[in-house]
Design a protein around this motif. Sequence first.
Motif, short mmCIF file in Angstrom:
data_model
loop_
_atom_site.label_atom_id
_atom_site.label_comp_id
_atom_site.label_asym_id
_atom_site.label_seq_id
_atom_site.Cartn_x
_atom_site.Cartn_y
_atom_site.Cartn_z
N TYR A 187 0.88 -1.26 -0.13
CA TYR A 187 -0.15 -0.10 -0.38
C TYR A 187 0.56 1.95 -0.13
CZ TYR A 187 -3.13 -3.67 1.18
OH TYR A 187 -4.39 -4.30 1.30
N SER A 188 0.23 2.28 -0.66
CA SER A 188 0.90 3.83 -0.46
C SER A 188 1.59 3.83 0.79
CB SER A 188 0.11 4.36 -1.28
OG SER A 188 -1.14 4.30 -1.98
N GLY A 189 0.66 4.15 1.65
CA GLY A 189 0.85 4.25 3.22
C GLY A 189 1.61 3.71 3.82
N THR A 203 13.45 3.33 -5.04
CA THR A 203 11.92 2.99 -5.84
C THR A 203 11.47 2.59 -5.24
OG1 THR A 203 13.24 3.11 -8.25
CG2 THR A 203 10.97 3.01 -8.07
N TRP A 204 10.22 2.93 -4.81
CA TRP A 204 9.53 2.07 -3.81
C TRP A 204 8.07 1.98 -5.73
CZ3 TRP A 204 8.67 1.46 0.92
CH2 TRP A 204 9.65 2.29 1.99
N LEU A 205 7.93 0.31 -5.10
CA LEU A 205 7.06 -0.47 -6.53
C LEU A 205 5.59 -0.49 -4.70
CD1 LEU A 205 9.39 -2.83 -7.55
CD2 LEU A 205 8.95 -0.67 -8.24
N VAL A 206 4.67 0.42 -5.06
CA VAL A 206 4.22 0.10 -4.62
C VAL A 206 2.64 -1.18 -5.45
CG1 VAL A 206 1.62 1.24 -3.53
CG2 VAL A 206 4.16 2.01 -3.19
N GLU A 209 -1.13 0.44 -6.69
CA GLU A 209 -0.41 2.19 -7.39
C GLU A 209 -0.21 1.17 -8.92
OE1 GLU A 209 2.37 4.16 -6.16
OE2 GLU A 209 0.66 4.60 -4.56
N GLY A 210 -0.35 0.03 -8.89
CA GLY A 210 0.02 -1.02 -10.31
C GLY A 210 1.50 -1.21 -10.07
#
Length: 289
Positions: A187-189, A203-206, A209-210
Motif C-alpha cells: 500500500y501507498s501508506g 524506487t518504491w514499488l507499490v 498503485e499498479g
Amino acid sequence: MTTAETAPFQFFSLQVDRTRRLGPSLVRVTFTGEDLEGFAAGGRDQSLSLFLPHPGQEAPVLPPLDDPDMYGILGAWRAMPDDVRAVMRSYTVRAQRTDPVNEVDIDFAVHEDGGPACRWAQHAKPGDRVVVLGPAVADNTGVRFRLPEDADSVLVWADETALPAASAILEWLPAETRARVFLEVPYSGDRTELRTEADATVTWLVREEGAPSGLEAVAGAELPGESPYVWIAGESGAVKALRRHFVRERGLDRRRVTFVGYWRKGLSEDALREVPDETAQDAEGDAAQ
Ligand SMILES: Cc1cc2nc3c(=O)[nH]c(=O)nc-3n(C[C@H](O)[C@H](O)[C@H](O)COP(=O)(O)OP(=O)(O)OC[C@H]3O[C@@H](n4cnc5c(N)ncnc54)[C@H](O)[C@@H]3O)c2cc1C
C-alpha cells in the motif's frame, strides 16, 4: 555457560514494551528485558528466531533456558507437542538502542491470511512475553549482508517482510556508497522514511498503485556501478527470479549476489522448513556449471 565468548547466539527472555503501526502493512513491536544486557545486534539484516506463545498461553513454552547447550534446548523444544511448544518464526532485528534503556525493535509485516506471528503482532500489548534466540555477538551468521571490499555499489530488492532489513542495511552503509534500492510494498501508506548516508536512489514499488513487479523494475534498471554487490530478500518465488536475472542474464558473479527467501506463498514457515530451498538448489546448479 553459553556466553558471548563461547556462542554467537543466545536465548533471551523479553517483554513487549510498546507497539506502533508504521503503515497498513507493518507493526513495530519494541521489546525490553534484563536479558537484553547480553544482546548485541550488529545492524544490517541481523536475524533472530522468535518464540511465541499460542493463543491462551501466558508465555512461550520452551525447555529450561539455563542449559548451556543451545542445541540441546532446541532439540528438547522440537520434541515437545506442536500445539504446546512455542511457535518459532524468523525475524530481523530492526534496531537496538542501549541508551537510556536497552530496547529492541522488530517490525512485523501483517498480512491477510496471517499466521501465528502475524496475529500475535497485531494483538501484542505491553508485558506480553516472548523468547528470542538472538545475537550475543554483533557479527555472526545471522548477518547475510556482506559487502565485498571491492564492490563499488550496492543493489537492494526487498518486499515488506525484508523492508526492516533493507532499512537497517541503508542505515549501516558507508557514507557515499552508491546504492540502487527497490522496495516492494502492498500500500501507498507503507512507504516509510529511510535514513542513510549512502548515495541511494530508492524506487518504491507499490502494488495497490499498479507498480511493475520487482523483476520488471529491476530488469529495466541500470546497475549502479561496475562491480555491484546485490542483496535480495522477500517472497521466495520473487527472490528466485531476481537471483536468476542477476546471475544468468546479467552475468554477475554469483558470490556477489546474496539472496534470502523470507517466506513462500502458500506455505507456513514450519512447512517451509520441511521442503527443499529451490533458490538455493538453483544456486548450487549454477555453482556446479
Ligand atoms: C532471515 C529472515 C528474516 C525475516 N525478517 C522478517 C521481518 O523483519 N519482518 C517480517 O514481517 N517478516 C520477516 N521474515 C518473514 C517471516 O518469518 C514470514 O513472513 C513468516 O512466515 C511469518 O510468520 P506467520 O506466523 O505470520 O505466518 P506463517 O504461519 O509462516 O504463514 C501463514 C501463511 O501466510 C503466508 N505469509 C507469510 N508471510 C506473508 C506475508 N508477508 N504476506 C502474505 N502472506 C504471507 C504464508 O505463505 C502462509 O500461507 C523473515 C524471514 C527470514 C527467513
